[in-house]
Design a protein around this motif. Structure first.
Motif, PDB file in Angstrom:
ATOM      1  N   ARG A   2       4.703   5.992   0.224  1.00 16.61           N
ATOM      2  CA  ARG A   2       4.155   4.671  -0.084  1.00 16.61           C
ATOM      3  C   ARG A   2       3.528   4.698  -1.476  1.00 16.61           C
ATOM      4  O   ARG A   2       2.354   5.023  -1.653  1.00 16.61           O
ATOM      5  CB  ARG A   2       3.128   4.266   0.965  1.00 16.61           C
TER       6      ARG A   2
ATOM      7  N   GLY B 209      -3.013   2.340   1.866  1.00 15.25           N
ATOM      8  CA  GLY B 209      -2.311   2.604   3.116  1.00 15.25           C
ATOM      9  C   GLY B 209      -1.393   3.803   3.073  1.00 15.25           C
ATOM     10  O   GLY B 209      -0.873   4.238   4.099  1.00 15.25           O
ATOM     11  N   GLY B 210      -1.167   4.371   1.894  1.00 16.35           N
ATOM     12  CA  GLY B 210      -0.298   5.530   1.765  1.00 16.35           C
ATOM     13  C   GLY B 210      -1.023   6.823   2.087  1.00 16.35           C
ATOM     14  O   GLY B 210      -2.251   6.900   2.021  1.00 16.35           O
ATOM     15  N   SER B 211      -0.266   7.863   2.420  1.00 14.87           N
ATOM     16  CA  SER B 211      -0.829   9.172   2.717  1.00 14.87           C
ATOM     17  C   SER B 211       0.224  10.233   2.425  1.00 14.87           C
ATOM     18  O   SER B 211       1.367   9.916   2.105  1.00 14.87           O
ATOM     19  CB  SER B 211      -1.267   9.255   4.186  1.00 14.87           C
TER      20      SER B 211
ATOM     21  N   SER C 206       1.310  13.925   4.303  1.00 13.78           N
ATOM     22  CA  SER C 206       1.019  14.804   5.433  1.00 13.78           C
ATOM     23  C   SER C 206       0.811  16.252   4.992  1.00 13.78           C
ATOM     24  O   SER C 206       1.132  16.637   3.866  1.00 13.78           O
ATOM     25  CB  SER C 206       2.143  14.722   6.467  1.00 13.78           C
TER      26      SER C 206
ATOM     27  N   SER D 160      -8.465   8.173  -0.986  1.00 15.60           N
ATOM     28  CA  SER D 160      -8.381   9.360  -0.149  1.00 15.60           C
ATOM     29  C   SER D 160      -9.040  10.566  -0.797  1.00 15.60           C
ATOM     30  O   SER D 160      -8.955  10.774  -1.999  1.00 15.60           O
ATOM     31  CB  SER D 160      -6.914   9.711   0.102  1.00 15.60           C
TER      32      SER D 160
ATOM     33  N   VAL E  99      -4.956   8.761   4.677  1.00 16.77           N
ATOM     34  CA  VAL E  99      -4.601   7.384   4.298  1.00 16.77           C
ATOM     35  C   VAL E  99      -5.529   6.868   3.198  1.00 16.77           C
ATOM     36  O   VAL E  99      -6.751   7.006   3.272  1.00 16.77           O
ATOM     37  CB  VAL E  99      -4.670   6.462   5.532  1.00 16.77           C
ATOM     38  N   ASN E 100      -4.921   6.288   2.167  1.00 14.22           N
ATOM     39  CA  ASN E 100      -5.684   5.710   1.066  1.00 14.22           C
ATOM     40  C   ASN E 100      -6.294   4.383   1.521  1.00 14.22           C
ATOM     41  O   ASN E 100      -5.587   3.389   1.675  1.00 14.22           O
ATOM     42  CB  ASN E 100      -4.765   5.492  -0.140  1.00 14.22           C
TER      43      ASN E 100
END
Length: 203
Positions: free
Chosen positions: A53, A110-112, A114, A136, A188-189
């Protein structure tokens, strides 16, 4: 009684923000990152394919210091920090650490990213360019987790060095480095703006 801390995991933290001309340098670096996000079609395709994302040049560009002067200057800063870190770790090296790869990360709200490690390197890290409020942290995982078996959890006020996960909250200009085998992730940002960073490996 006494306790002897053995096999310690040392994470390196420094800042570029105190260097002369940092503000202009950082603004130029942010602009260069955003320019790549627009022009790097292969990188955007890689992000779509892998569900990233935002934008990363990880799967598309491997020559950032040769491509743009902002990354060449960043490399000069990082080379000094990698050398200092290797010295602090008491590594017996035949040569100074050599930058192997460098890539841009623009993480949208909303991006991350893993949990992962960085194979084929011995030092890895990230320099943070833009870190908006709510962005984040970097989540680091105790490398012993897989071998702890029936070990109890630790108390909420346990020292940082004894927690299973540690969250490091960077600011613009922060440089974080760790040994490449150390598992880490980006939660998650939660910010309302993009989080921009540049990650790297030394081999």
């Amino acid at each position: 009684m006494s306790l002897r801390p053995l096999f310690v995991t040392q994470v390196y933290e420094a800042s570029l923000a105190d260097a002369p001309g940092f503000s202009g340098f950082n603004d130029g670096l942010a602009e260069a990152c955003r320019m790549l996000a627009v022009e790097d079609g292969a990188g955007r395709a890689w992000c779509r394919e892998h569900g990233y994302r935002g934008y990363t040049s990880y799967g598309s560009l491997n020559d950032l210091p040769q491509r743009l002067p902002e990354f060449a200057e960043l490399k000069r800063h990082l080379d000094r920090h990698a050398t200092a870190y290797a010295r602090a770790l008491n590594f017996d090296l035949a040569r100074k650490p050599r930058l192997d790869t460098m890539w841009v990360n623009i993480l949208k709200p909303g991006g991350s990213h893993s949990g992962h490690i960085h194979p084929h390197a011995f030092l890895s890290g990230t320099v943070y360019v833009e870190v908006p409020d709510g962005a984040s942290a970097l989540k680091l995982e105790d490398p012993r987790l897989a071998m702890m078996m029936a070990r109890p959890s630790v108390s909420v006020d346990a020292p940082e060095a004894e927690r299973p996960f540690v969250y490091l909250a960077p600011r613009s200009g922060t440089v974080l480095m760790w040994e490449s085998w150390l598992r880490h992730e980006v939660p998650v940002n939660a910010a309302k703006a993009e989080r921009i960073s540049v990650s790297f490996n030394y081999a």
